[in-house]
Design a protein around this motif. Sequence first.
Motif, PDB file in Angstrom:
ATOM      1  N   SER A 211      -7.109 -12.035 -52.169  1.00 27.49           N
ATOM      2  CA  SER A 211      -6.501 -12.977 -51.236  1.00 27.49           C
ATOM      3  C   SER A 211      -6.143 -12.222 -49.956  1.00 27.49           C
TER       4      SER A 211
ATOM      5  N   GLY B 284      -3.387 -11.564 -48.343  1.00 23.91           N
ATOM      6  CA  GLY B 284      -2.278 -10.620 -48.449  1.00 23.91           C
ATOM      7  C   GLY B 284      -2.638  -9.429 -49.329  1.00 23.91           C
ATOM      8  N   GLN B 285      -3.446  -9.675 -50.363  1.00 29.46           N
ATOM      9  CA  GLN B 285      -3.867  -8.572 -51.236  1.00 29.46           C
ATOM     10  C   GLN B 285      -4.734  -7.586 -50.454  1.00 29.46           C
TER      11      GLN B 285
ATOM     12  N   GLY C 126      -1.607 -14.394 -53.266  1.00 29.17           N
ATOM     13  CA  GLY C 126      -2.423 -14.617 -54.461  1.00 29.17           C
ATOM     14  C   GLY C 126      -1.924 -15.749 -55.341  1.00 29.17           C
TER      15      GLY C 126
ATOM     16  N   LYS D  42      -2.621 -20.667 -52.770  1.00 30.14           N
ATOM     17  CA  LYS D  42      -2.496 -21.613 -51.658  1.00 30.14           C
ATOM     18  C   LYS D  42      -3.845 -21.951 -51.033  1.00 30.14           C
ATOM     19  N   THR D  43      -4.596 -20.895 -50.669  1.00 33.93           N
ATOM     20  CA  THR D  43      -5.896 -21.118 -50.028  1.00 33.93           C
ATOM     21  C   THR D  43      -6.844 -21.828 -50.996  1.00 33.93           C
ATOM     22  N   THR D  44      -6.821 -21.403 -52.256  1.00 35.76           N
ATOM     23  CA  THR D  44      -7.687 -22.038 -53.255  1.00 35.76           C
ATOM     24  C   THR D  44      -7.365 -23.523 -53.343  1.00 35.76           C
TER      25      THR D  44
HETATM   26  N1  LIG Z   1     -13.704 -15.413 -54.254  1.00 32.75           N
HETATM   27  C1  LIG Z   1     -12.842 -15.087 -55.217  1.00 32.75           C
HETATM   28  N2  LIG Z   1     -13.275 -14.562 -56.389  1.00 32.75           N
HETATM   29  C2  LIG Z   1     -12.394 -14.214 -57.347  1.00 32.75           C
HETATM   30  N3  LIG Z   1     -11.060 -14.347 -57.258  1.00 32.75           N
HETATM   31  C3  LIG Z   1     -10.566 -14.864 -56.122  1.00 32.75           C
HETATM   32  C4  LIG Z   1     -11.417 -15.244 -55.037  1.00 32.75           C
HETATM   33  N4  LIG Z   1     -10.651 -15.703 -54.033  1.00 32.75           N
HETATM   34  C5  LIG Z   1      -9.366 -15.619 -54.456  1.00 32.75           C
HETATM   35  N5  LIG Z   1      -9.315 -15.106 -55.721  1.00 32.75           N
HETATM   36  C6  LIG Z   1      -8.096 -14.869 -56.520  1.00 32.75           C
HETATM   37  O1  LIG Z   1      -7.459 -16.118 -56.760  1.00 32.75           O
HETATM   38  C7  LIG Z   1      -6.033 -16.004 -56.658  1.00 32.75           C
HETATM   39  C8  LIG Z   1      -5.513 -16.983 -55.613  1.00 32.75           C
HETATM   40  O2  LIG Z   1      -6.011 -16.597 -54.325  1.00 32.75           O
HETATM   41  P1  LIG Z   1      -5.676 -17.396 -52.991  1.00 32.75           P
HETATM   42  O3  LIG Z   1      -6.495 -16.830 -51.907  1.00 32.75           O
HETATM   43  O4  LIG Z   1      -5.771 -18.870 -53.273  1.00 32.75           O
HETATM   44  O5  LIG Z   1      -4.137 -17.006 -52.817  1.00 32.75           O
HETATM   45  P2  LIG Z   1      -3.130 -17.289 -51.607  1.00 32.75           P
HETATM   46  O6  LIG Z   1      -1.907 -17.890 -52.205  1.00 32.75           O
HETATM   47  O7  LIG Z   1      -3.820 -18.070 -50.541  1.00 32.75           O
HETATM   48  O8  LIG Z   1      -2.802 -15.798 -51.154  1.00 32.75           O
HETATM   49  P3  LIG Z   1      -2.413 -15.118 -49.719  1.00 32.75           P
HETATM   50  O9  LIG Z   1      -1.010 -15.515 -49.402  1.00 32.75           O
HETATM   51  O10 LIG Z   1      -2.478 -13.656 -50.022  1.00 32.75           O
HETATM   52  O11 LIG Z   1      -3.440 -15.570 -48.727  1.00 32.75           O
HETATM   53  C9  LIG Z   1      -5.761 -14.520 -56.336  1.00 32.75           C
HETATM   54  O12 LIG Z   1      -5.446 -13.845 -57.520  1.00 32.75           O
HETATM   55  C10 LIG Z   1      -7.079 -14.015 -55.769  1.00 32.75           C
HETATM   56  O13 LIG Z   1      -7.254 -12.631 -56.030  1.00 32.75           O
END
Ligand SMILES: Nc1ncnc2c1ncn2[C@@H]1O[C@H](COP(=O)(O)OP(=O)(O)OP(=O)(O)O)[C@@H](O)[C@H]1O
Length: 569
Positions: A150, A152-153, A345, A348-350
Amino acid sequence: MTLSDKEIIVKDLTFRYKEQKDRNAIEGINLEVEKGEFIVIMGPSGAGKSTLAQCLNGLIPHFTKGHYSGEVVVRGIKVKETPVSKMAKEIGLVFQDFEAQLFSTNTKLEIAFGPENFGVPREEIEEIIRRVLKIVNLEGLEDRPPSTLSGGQKQRLAIGSVLACMPSILCMDEPTTDLDPIGKIGVFNIARELHEEKELTLIIIEHETEEALNADRIILMEKGKIIKDGKPREVLKEVDLMEKIGLMPLQIPKYFSQVSNLEKADLPLTYEEGVQKFKELGLQIDEGKYQEILRREDEREKSYGDVIIQAKDVEYVYSNGTKALDGINLEIREGEFIALLGHNGSGKTTLAKHFNCLLKPTRGSVIVYGKDTKNSNVYEIGNYVGYAFQNPDHQIFADTVYDEIAFGPRMRGCTEEEVKERVAEALKAVDMEGFEKEDPFALSKGERQRIAVASILAARPKVIILDEPTTGLDYKEQKRMMELVKRLNESGHTIIMITHTMWIVAEYAHKVAVMRDGKIEMYGKVRDVFKEEERLLELSLKPPSIVSLSNRLGKTFLSVEEMVSCTKR
Ligand SMILES: Nc1ncnc2c1ncn2[C@@H]1O[C@H](COP(=O)(O)OP(=O)(O)OP(=O)(O)O)[C@@H](O)[C@H]1O
Ligand SMILES: Nc1ncnc2c1ncn2[C@@H]1O[C@H](COP(=O)(O)OP(=O)(O)OP(=O)(O)O)[C@@H](O)[C@H]1O
């Protein structure tokens, strides 16, 4: 102490980029840094902060050319006469554009790269990897390709890979833009610990101010010059100066400078100090006015339209087996302005990508304007929902602003006449008329961000998803962006915004959904959710300090202006 004992000496440094016509990027900078000092450099966009950082590690003048005069000496080494590869051992730089810094195929290799290059023995590297992963909180993600992390990661990884080189001086250029609030505090804590344990000299460049209280010294820059250099407790009380140069002043001193006649030196800085001062000064909250604010908020709540997006028991599993969403139920009504919050992670984006059909649920369903996304596609849902990405540079591709914005309407088969009309309408909405012929990449980050929003608007969607629309922008640009979003909301667009910037949530959003590990843990009106500070803290969030101050006084105010308007002196 003789001059050569200093960790960093910058003498009369001036630099102008080759392409820069109007002025120098930095001008006449003089700076001395002691070993083990912890310095925060603040300043609005374009002040020259990144340029100065690159002069310290030699990227300027060795890679980036321009007019350079003056001298930089780092740990006794003259930067201008030393290759950048040699400087990297002395001074580690975490770039502002951290994604460009990541290039390995997995997290572990990314961290090992630096130490390997410096010839650190294999066994030691294993130990370094273990330690660094723990420090930046990425344990368990060792084998992940950085592209699947993600936002932030990724930023945590960029910090980790520089820490692994164990430099004597660590310089981080806006290292917390994409981190959740607790992660942000974490970076400052890590920094503080490393600095105390190892006598690491630390330079952090930041727009945001609150955490800078931890530093030994704050340097304010504006227009290429240092305009203030002093102790945090002095510099952070300069409410008017900060506001004047376009930085966000701390909320607590700002509030007290407006409701009392306190001398600058007596202004409180933290909310804890604020509670004390509020009582000491005998200030009170006007109950009638407060109730009026709550009443208006309830009315607004009643004004929303029908449910237009509905997530039912949504689960999502990425192809590598990561379960990113785990039983999401959420309804969004027409006209709402909802913020999605949560730790890095958390999903949110997902989740947001499910609302425009970029992703489809593994289980459960998402209904958008009556359509089940399972039986639809991005193109169709795109008529209703526009998505502005986290990083505008991932979205922008055309050579001119006009073509960039025209792309969507052209794809949708609009005539050139209609395209022209839509581009004009979108540019007007984002306040960028007259930029049609410009190259988007030559614009400032704030302008690029607005172009990205304009290209979404050109499809005339009813719902706009904004994925961290203000990261990397300074206070003035953040406010400008958010005023634009507010206008769009007021003109009938439903807004879904992902952000880690809590004052923006407090001042602009109405609803929030807080996520943790793929689940929604809190949901409601901003004021009601921000009241629950302890619960928020467990979810890696921390409300702005004015909210914390007012919570301690038994009310919840969302901005300094709101609280000032209800304060009886
Ligand atoms: N393309 C991908 N393949 C595998 N795992 C993924 C992928 N994209 C995101 N993830 C994992 O899915 C989880 C949710 O990710 P997501 O990007 O939705 O988080 P987020 O809340 O938007 O984070 P951030 O605040 O860091 O942007 C995380 O553990 C991330 O590592
Ligand atoms: N590669 C470049 N070519 C030409 N001009 C540049 C380049 N990089 C920066 N500048 C200009 O130099 C000045 C200082 O920019 P710099 O990036 O150092 O500011 P900053 O304080 O780090 O800003 P930000 O907070 O936006 O990163 C600005 O006027 C900017 O437009």
